[in-house]
Design an enzyme around this catalytic site. Structure first.
Site, short mmCIF file in Angstrom:
data_model
loop_
_atom_site.label_atom_id
_atom_site.label_comp_id
_atom_site.label_asym_id
_atom_site.label_seq_id
_atom_site.Cartn_x
_atom_site.Cartn_y
_atom_site.Cartn_z
N SER A 144 0.84 -1.20 0.00
CA SER A 144 0.00 0.00 0.00
C SER A 144 0.88 1.24 0.00
O SER A 144 2.04 1.20 0.44
CB SER A 144 -0.90 0.02 1.24
OG SER A 144 -1.55 1.27 1.38
N TYR A 157 -2.08 -0.88 10.08
CA TYR A 157 -2.10 -1.19 8.65
C TYR A 157 -0.81 -0.73 7.99
O TYR A 157 -0.19 -1.46 7.21
CB TYR A 157 -3.31 -0.51 8.02
CG TYR A 157 -3.50 -0.73 6.54
CD1 TYR A 157 -4.06 -1.91 6.06
CD2 TYR A 157 -3.14 0.25 5.62
CE1 TYR A 157 -4.26 -2.11 4.69
CE2 TYR A 157 -3.33 0.06 4.25
CZ TYR A 157 -3.89 -1.12 3.80
OH TYR A 157 -4.08 -1.31 2.45
#
Length: 266
Positions: A144, A157
């Site tokens: 990401s 995350y």
């Protein structure tokens, strides 16, 4: 585009929707033998029904990436169905625990890391022996933008996705001499069930519509996404498929951003 992967055997985790489903569909269209896996059996069945009617129908086996016994069973199912893999694409993940650091519980940290980092570790460990035997292989991890541009309300995350970059780089150094190339793809704000949920929560908190929530998120939280929209799963799948192909035969240990410019650094 002929990626020269016809007949290659590929496993895609997180294949019931979003980037995983788009990647499975593209690889199938390119003639690969595809095994789709995700945690929810019903969602997986529904995903398979969305695959175009091609000659090489996908296999589908449900498995939870946090469950070692599930992964062992998946590895045996894949072995029985197709033998050794050529391609492994780790897509499965969650947004996980949100909030500022002092607001996130230990359980929130543990679960996010368990799914987003240790899940790909488990899957890769299970399938690595077969990938090494073939003399030609590809592993792609979906990371990401958050891995290199962390956000203060998404730190579990961010940390997990940064771990995937390091994991992939290390693996790329270990196994390239055996013909196994390892890379990552780092999307930003792709249209998916995960970002749908994020925007629904944002809309509720702001008293706004779903589309207004997206517009305000882009303006306030992702100002460097110059195209001014969410990305489409196919736009990420295209890059993943390239990394799985012979066209990427000299690409190893790299991270490809598919983020509309969201990461502000070079």
């Amino acid at each position: 585009m002929d990626l020269n992967i016809r007949g290659r055997k590929a496993l895609v985790t997180g294949a019931d929707s979003g980037i995983g489903l788009a990647t499975a569909r593209l690889l199938l269209a390119e003639g690969a033998t595809v095994i789709m896996t995700d945690r929810d059996p019903d969602a997986l069945v529904h995903a398979v029904e969305q695959v175009p009617d091609v000659d090489n129908r996908p296999y589908a086996f449900a498995a939870d990436v946090t469950d070692a016994a599930d992964i062992a069973r998946l590895a045996q199912q894949v072995e029985d169905a197709v033998g050794d893999l050529d391609i492994l694409i780790n897509v499965a993940g969650i947004h996980g625990a949100g909030g500022l650091f002092h607001e996130i519980s230990q359980d929130g940290w543990d679960h996010t890391i368990d799914v987003d980092l240790m899940g790909p570790v488990r899957v890769t460990r299970a399938f690595l022996p077969g990938l090494r035997r073939g003399g030609w292989g590809r592993i792609v991890f979906v990371s990401s933008e958050d891995a290199v541009q962390p956000y203060d309300d998404e730190l579990p995350y961010c940390a997990a996705k940064a771990g995937l970059l390091s994991l992939a780089k290390g693996l790329s150094r270990t196994y390239a001499s055996e013909g196994l190339l390892v890379n990552t793809v780092s999307p930003a704000f792709i249209e998916s069930p995960m970002t749908d949920e994020m925007m629904s929560q944002r809309a509720e908190s702001l008293g706004a519509t779903f589309d207004e929530a997206i517009a305000s998120f882009l303006q306030e939280e992702r100002p460097f996404m110059e195209l001014g929209r969410r990305g489409q799963p196919d736009e990420v799948a295209n890059v993943i498929a390239f990394l799985c192909s012979d066209a990427a035969s000299f690409v190893n240990g790299s991270n490809y951003r598919v983020d509309s410019g969201s990461v502000a650094t070079i």
